[in-house]
Design an enzyme around this catalytic site. Structure first.
Site, PDB file in Angstrom:
ATOM      1  N   HIS A  90     -22.659  24.984  22.921  1.00  0.00           N
ATOM      2  CA  HIS A  90     -21.783  25.289  21.793  1.00  0.00           C
ATOM      3  C   HIS A  90     -20.374  25.487  22.338  1.00  0.00           C
ATOM      4  O   HIS A  90     -20.187  26.087  23.384  1.00  0.00           O
ATOM      5  CB  HIS A  90     -22.240  26.573  21.080  1.00  0.00           C
ATOM      6  CG  HIS A  90     -21.344  26.960  19.948  1.00  0.00           C
ATOM      7  ND1 HIS A  90     -21.493  26.448  18.679  1.00  0.00           N
ATOM      8  CD2 HIS A  90     -20.269  27.772  19.908  1.00  0.00           C
ATOM      9  CE1 HIS A  90     -20.534  26.934  17.910  1.00  0.00           C
ATOM     10  NE2 HIS A  90     -19.787  27.745  18.618  1.00  0.00           N
ATOM     11  N   SER A 191     -22.753  35.256  14.524  1.00  0.00           N
ATOM     12  CA  SER A 191     -22.728  33.979  13.815  1.00  0.00           C
ATOM     13  C   SER A 191     -23.172  32.835  14.730  1.00  0.00           C
ATOM     14  O   SER A 191     -24.044  32.033  14.377  1.00  0.00           O
ATOM     15  CB  SER A 191     -21.299  33.747  13.301  1.00  0.00           C
ATOM     16  OG  SER A 191     -21.130  32.443  12.848  1.00  0.00           O
TER      17      SER A 191
HETATM   18  N1  IUR Z   1     -18.325  29.114  14.869  1.00  0.00           N
HETATM   19  C1  IUR Z   1     -19.357  29.784  14.330  1.00  0.00           C
HETATM   20  O1  IUR Z   1     -20.433  29.240  14.164  1.00  0.00           O
HETATM   21  N2  IUR Z   1     -19.179  31.067  13.965  1.00  0.00           N
HETATM   22  C2  IUR Z   1     -18.023  31.710  14.118  1.00  0.00           C
HETATM   23  O2  IUR Z   1     -17.911  32.857  13.776  1.00  0.00           O
HETATM   24  C3  IUR Z   1     -16.957  30.976  14.674  1.00  0.00           C
HETATM   25  C4  IUR Z   1     -17.114  29.688  15.039  1.00  0.00           C
HETATM   26  I1  IUR Z   1     -15.133  31.873  14.890  1.00  0.00           I
END
Ligand code: IUR
Length: 446
Positions: A90, A191
């Site tokens: 990611h 998140s």
């Molecule tokens: N990407 C995500 O998936 N969540 C986040 O809070 C952010 C970027 I900033």
């Protein structure tokens, strides 16, 4: 099972966080359940997010929040024999960042399984899904069963989030976006890691960017986020490491959705720009080592370089396109380098106003001009123009003469305004000497 002496109450939970107290697992469960079931009001969610943003969370609270968000929807399940092979990457997002398009098939070519759930771009940053959607027929919507089939037959897929996957994040992210609570470290960690945890990963590598085009400009803040993400990921049972990398200059020579697909295919043939190849190789080699596919990161590096040179990574990319809806003929032609993707109607080039060696090409003004020209969106779900983009004809470290064309802008209807031309010209920094620097600045391990 959760038991409570006193019935839980959203207002009291918000008050507790507002007053800097630590929330129990039970209280966090109650809040996330209320978000998912839409039984609590948006204003209460906003207040809670602001309280977390201002008062922060203990690591324990952040782990509980991540876990509760993960179980707000379905978790993907894989066959037992894949248990050590399922990996993902990611990135916190950057300009020209097309690493996922190359890395997922390269890892699949090395024998890993990569169930990548990706996002769309918002604001000046591009999104992996938007890039792939510039290929006619590419379908980002796949059910968990379909993902399993593609993972079994190809080894990687790149799909969008669905209503069943981490529904709590969808709601929380939308409210964070309009309440100035995006850049809270515990909220970012919950998140990102909750969405990776539903992929039932064995290993995860995070590319945390710093610099002018990144979420956090200062390296210290990026490092704090990276350490936090690594800790939360590991506590959720995912072997997680993070890499800190610079996001000052665009990655590669192309920015804009379809241009980035074309550049990714070059990289999948071993002819990509040096910085893109460096990032793909660095992230891939560490992931191969982490999951036990390589004895060391050096061995992993050789493996990634091999699959980029010998065509197997490109073969996986082509097979993934077909598995996700692109016709066999189109996928083959695209991977052969034929001009398949729709081009923008006009191209404008700008010329250097001085001579010397290029020290920097500031990514943020470039990305913002592209957003104005329709390559990026201001609101979620807004349509974008996949053909709008920028090609850098010269890059950092190159010698340049006054009058040399250095940038080609692909645009649709309008022409570049004088103000846009000035902003683009200002992004080019020319000097006398140049010392090459690596993109990767550090690696953070558990
Ligand atoms: N990407 C995500 O998936 N969540 C986040 O809070 C952010 C970027 I900033």
């Amino acid at each position: 099972m959760y038991t409570s002496q006193v019935p839980l109450n959203t207002t009291e939970i918000i008050k507790k966080k507002r007053d800097k107290q630590t929330l129990t697992k039970e209280e966090i469960h109650y809040f996330v359940k209320g978000v998912t079931e839409e039984s609590i009001q948006d204003c209460q969610i906003g207040a809670m997010l602001m309280a977390i943003c201002l008062q922060e969370m203990t690591k324990e609270e952040a782990v509980n929040l991540t876990q509760e968000m993960k179980v707000s929807g379905v978790t993907l399940q894989w066959p037992k024999e894949w248990s050590r092979l399922v990996v993902d990457k990611h990135s916190t997002g950057g300009v020209g960042d097309k690493v996922s398009l190359v890395l997922a098939p390269a890892l699949a070519a090395c024998g890993c399984k990569v169930p990548m759930i990706s996002g769309r771009g918002l604001g000046h940053t591009g999104g992996t899904l938007d890039k792939l959607e510039s290929i006619p027929g590419f379908n980002i919507k796949k059910t968990p069963e379909e993902m399993k089939t593609i993972m079994s037959e190809v080894g990687c897929c790149i799909v969008g989030q669905t209503a069943e996957l981490v529904p709590a994040d969808k709601k929380l992210y939308a409210i964070r976006n309009v309440t100035s609570t995006v850049d809270s470290v515990p909220l970012i960690a919950a998140s990102i890691i909750s969405k990776k945890a539903v992929e039932s990963l064995h290993c995860l590598i995070l590319d945390v960017k710093h610099g002018e085009g990144a979420l956090f400009k200062e390296i210290d803040r990026a490092r704090k986020l990276a350490e936090y993400l690594v800790d939360v990921g590991n506590r959720l049972g995912i072997r997680t490491v993070a890499v800190l990398s610079k996001m000052d200059n665009p990655i590669g020579r192309c920015i804009g959705n379809s241009l980035e697909v074309i550049e990714s295919i070059k990289c999948l043939k071993g002819n990509g720009p040096k910085d893109l190849e460096e990032l793909v190789t660095y992230l891939g080699s560490h992931l191969l080592y982490l999951c036990g596919k390589a004895e060391s990161s050096e061995v992993g590096e050789e493996a990634i370089k091999d699959v980029l040179k010998n065509g197997t990574a490109l073969g996986k990319f082509q097979a993934m396109l077909v598995a996700q809806g692109v016709t066999t003929d189109l996928a083959r032609a695209l991977c052969q380098g034929k001009e398949i993707l729709k081009r923008a109607r006009k191209q404008e080039e700008l010329k250097a106003e001085a001579e010397g060696i290029i020290q920097a090409i500031h990514s943020l003004p470039l990305a913002k001009v592209l957003q104005e020209l329709g390559a990026g969106r201001n609101q979620p779900e807004e349509p974008i123009n996949h053909s709008v983009g920028i090609e850098l004809l010269k890059t950092v470290g190159d010698k340049i003469n006054k009058g040399d064309s250095w940038i080609r802008v692909h645009l649709e209807d309008s022409s570049l305004s004088e103000a846009q031309k000035i902003r683009l010209q200002k992004s080019l920094v020319i000097g006398k000497m140049f010392k090459g620097v690596s993109l990767v600045t550090d690696i953070i391990e558990a």
